[in-house]
Scaffold this motif. Sequence first.
Motif, mmCIF file in Angstrom:
data_model
loop_
_atom_site.group_PDB
_atom_site.id
_atom_site.type_symbol
_atom_site.label_atom_id
_atom_site.label_comp_id
_atom_site.label_asym_id
_atom_site.label_seq_id
_atom_site.Cartn_x
_atom_site.Cartn_y
_atom_site.Cartn_z
ATOM 1 N N ASP A 96 0.809 -1.222 0.000
ATOM 2 C CA ASP A 96 0.000 0.000 0.000
ATOM 3 C C ASP A 96 0.842 1.272 0.000
ATOM 4 O O ASP A 96 0.330 2.363 0.241
ATOM 5 N N VAL A 97 2.143 1.158 -0.258
ATOM 6 C CA VAL A 97 2.983 2.346 -0.350
ATOM 7 C C VAL A 97 2.468 3.229 -1.483
ATOM 8 O O VAL A 97 2.120 2.755 -2.557
ATOM 9 N N ASN A 98 2.395 4.540 -1.220
ATOM 10 C CA ASN A 98 1.963 5.477 -2.253
ATOM 11 C C ASN A 98 2.710 6.791 -2.091
ATOM 12 O O ASN A 98 3.350 7.043 -1.068
ATOM 13 N N LEU A 99 2.610 7.638 -3.104
ATOM 14 C CA LEU A 99 3.384 8.868 -3.116
ATOM 15 C C LEU A 99 3.001 9.804 -1.980
ATOM 16 O O LEU A 99 3.879 10.434 -1.369
ATOM 17 N N GLU A 100 1.716 9.925 -1.664
ATOM 18 C CA GLU A 100 1.287 10.831 -0.599
ATOM 19 C C GLU A 100 1.870 10.419 0.752
ATOM 20 O O GLU A 100 2.312 11.259 1.536
ATOM 21 N N GLU A 101 1.862 9.111 1.024
ATOM 22 C CA GLU A 101 2.439 8.616 2.274
ATOM 23 C C GLU A 101 3.928 8.926 2.336
ATOM 24 O O GLU A 101 4.433 9.403 3.365
ATOM 25 N N VAL A 102 4.625 8.687 1.241
ATOM 26 C CA VAL A 102 6.071 8.910 1.209
ATOM 27 C C VAL A 102 6.380 10.399 1.380
ATOM 28 O O VAL A 102 7.331 10.777 2.071
ATOM 29 N N LYS A 103 5.557 11.267 0.797
ATOM 30 C CA LYS A 103 5.747 12.717 0.965
ATOM 31 C C LYS A 103 5.610 13.119 2.436
ATOM 32 O O LYS A 103 6.402 13.919 2.950
ATOM 33 N N ALA A 104 4.600 12.595 3.108
ATOM 34 C CA ALA A 104 4.394 12.934 4.521
ATOM 35 C C ALA A 104 5.566 12.467 5.363
ATOM 36 O O ALA A 104 6.086 13.209 6.216
ATOM 37 N N LEU A 105 6.011 11.236 5.139
ATOM 38 C CA LEU A 105 7.113 10.690 5.917
ATOM 39 C C LEU A 105 8.414 11.444 5.658
ATOM 40 O O LEU A 105 9.227 11.642 6.566
ATOM 41 N N ALA A 106 8.612 11.902 4.413
ATOM 42 C CA ALA A 106 9.811 12.675 4.091
ATOM 43 C C ALA A 106 9.816 14.003 4.832
ATOM 44 O O ALA A 106 10.852 14.437 5.349
ATOM 45 N N SER A 107 8.666 14.659 4.900
ATOM 46 C CA SER A 107 8.609 15.950 5.607
ATOM 47 C C SER A 107 8.836 15.751 7.102
ATOM 48 O O SER A 107 9.519 16.552 7.753
ATOM 49 N N TRP A 108 8.275 14.685 7.675
ATOM 50 C CA TRP A 108 8.536 14.396 9.088
ATOM 51 C C TRP A 108 10.029 14.242 9.350
ATOM 52 O O TRP A 108 10.552 14.685 10.368
ATOM 53 N N MET A 109 10.727 13.594 8.406
ATOM 54 C CA MET A 109 12.169 13.417 8.580
ATOM 55 C C MET A 109 12.898 14.755 8.605
ATOM 56 O O MET A 109 13.881 14.921 9.341
ATOM 57 N N THR A 110 12.434 15.723 7.815
ATOM 58 C CA THR A 110 13.063 17.043 7.831
ATOM 59 C C THR A 110 12.995 17.657 9.212
ATOM 60 O O THR A 110 14.003 18.121 9.770
ATOM 61 N N TRP A 111 11.786 17.664 9.796
ATOM 62 C CA TRP A 111 11.623 18.288 11.116
ATOM 63 C C TRP A 111 12.340 17.470 12.191
ATOM 64 O O TRP A 111 12.910 18.028 13.135
ATOM 65 N N LYS A 112 12.314 16.161 12.039
ATOM 66 C CA LYS A 112 12.968 15.288 13.027
ATOM 67 C C LYS A 112 14.473 15.557 13.078
ATOM 68 O O LYS A 112 15.057 15.688 14.162
ATOM 69 N N CYS A 113 15.105 15.648 11.922
ATOM 70 C CA CYS A 113 16.549 15.916 11.887
ATOM 71 C C CYS A 113 16.868 17.284 12.469
ATOM 72 O O CYS A 113 17.853 17.445 13.197
ATOM 73 N N ALA A 114 16.030 18.271 12.164
ATOM 74 C CA ALA A 114 16.261 19.620 12.697
ATOM 75 C C ALA A 114 16.147 19.640 14.214
ATOM 76 O O ALA A 114 16.940 20.294 14.897
ATOM 77 N N ILE A 115 15.183 18.920 14.738
ATOM 78 C CA ILE A 115 14.925 18.923 16.181
ATOM 79 C C ILE A 115 16.098 18.333 16.963
ATOM 80 O O ILE A 115 16.482 18.853 18.013
ATOM 81 N N VAL A 116 16.695 17.249 16.457
ATOM 82 C CA VAL A 116 17.792 16.610 17.191
ATOM 83 C C VAL A 116 19.162 17.115 16.753
ATOM 84 O O VAL A 116 20.192 16.562 17.118
ATOM 85 N N ASN A 117 19.151 18.183 15.947
ATOM 86 C CA ASN A 117 20.392 18.850 15.545
ATOM 87 C C ASN A 117 21.311 17.934 14.744
ATOM 88 O O ASN A 117 22.538 17.924 14.927
ATOM 89 N N VAL A 118 20.704 17.177 13.829
ATOM 90 C CA VAL A 118 21.447 16.334 12.906
ATOM 91 C C VAL A 118 21.507 17.054 11.558
ATOM 92 O O VAL A 118 20.477 17.525 11.075
ATOM 93 N N PRO A 119 22.681 17.170 10.938
ATOM 94 C CA PRO A 119 22.819 17.970 9.712
ATOM 95 C C PRO A 119 22.337 17.248 8.454
ATOM 96 O O PRO A 119 23.084 17.073 7.483
#
Length: 435
Positions: A96-119
Amino acid sequence: MPYNKNMHTTGYYKEPGPKLDEESPFKSMMERFRFAAEILELDEGMFQYLASPVKQVIVSVPVVMDSGDIQVFEGYRVIHDNVLGPSKGGIRYAPDVNLEEVKALASWMTWKCAIVNVPFGGAKGGVRCDPNQLSRNELERLTRRYTANMLEVFGPDRDIPAPDMNTDEQIMAWIMDTYSMNAHKTENAVVTGKPIILGGSHGRKEATGRGVVTVTLAALNKAGIAPNKCTTVVQGFGNVGSVSAKLMYEQGSKVIAISDITGGYYNENGIDIPEAMEYAKKNDNSLEGYSEADKITNDELLQLECDVLIPAAKEDQISPRNADKINARIIAEGANGPITANADSILEDKGIMVVPDILANAGGVTVSYFEWVQDRQGYFWTEERVNRRLNRMMRAAFDNLFNVREEHDITLRQAAYVFGINKVATTLRMRGIYA
């Protein structure tokens, strides 16, 4: 300046993107993104930039099956942002992988990396397939062809994949080898989550659960609750849930309930977590038939009275349907999106402190960063050093978000989005837009 909860929401913050729907993690993410954007008073151009992926790649993945027939699968890779550094995120295999799901998960990764100060910036990938229906050889051919199609996307300085749903260290090894063969050199920094013999990091498998517990202990400290005086409930007994339960148990917490796909298991006097883990290991990774606790449903488990609830199973487990029945003092989101956006206010009104997923389960990407650093240096750390540095970074991230929470009089989840989005936006303003 404290955020006014009665502030009127107007303009573009409510226009772009789909409206809130508890069935979609993407829509929940966008609702929270809009809230943070308004607090930060982002202009429309910045809002659109941060809401839009940098790159979306869809590829056909033809595979010669064991039967000799050709089957074509669809693969995705979304790079949401690379302002802070090369993009980073897992690859999942699921029907059931789809583009919308992958887009959401990618954006979460952006904020997650910023929060824990990972470059790193945020990315995510996937192939629409049922890996349970593929032989090992078919899975290898699928992985290698998907990687070959992504050679211009992946790279240790561009985009670094990792394991996710239904992918593991063997699949990462195939990705690394395929990329290395085409680069004509061994490039083990192109993926993380690899076997240790290929440049993987000690402590990587336990990192997400360990991070969950680190921020849970920080939250307990803020609430004035001693770890050895608290009760814990853990939904999910996979890698994240079992490690979280085990570490809370080692802290002296009474873990009164655990669960997996077969249901919940409750013992008011506490469950011996190492014993339960050993039972599951001998029982095909299942708690079915575990006799040291009473069988309950997963819904009943979520509603147990406890100090700490760790939902580490699936998304959308707590929604307006059951949020008013939650009886925990602290919720630490081990899974991605276990609480829907329209349940946040219900939990807030009940006085429950929620440690959000983009902080709580960021231990995995933090140790992935450590693995990448070790690969680039060609020098590897002990597990004790990995754990020590992970604990320090996760605790610092919690303290940062708690300060933002106090400054704006908002929840920890809202503070997480405000902090992460502000960091990326500030970096983007300083770098500017290349034209």
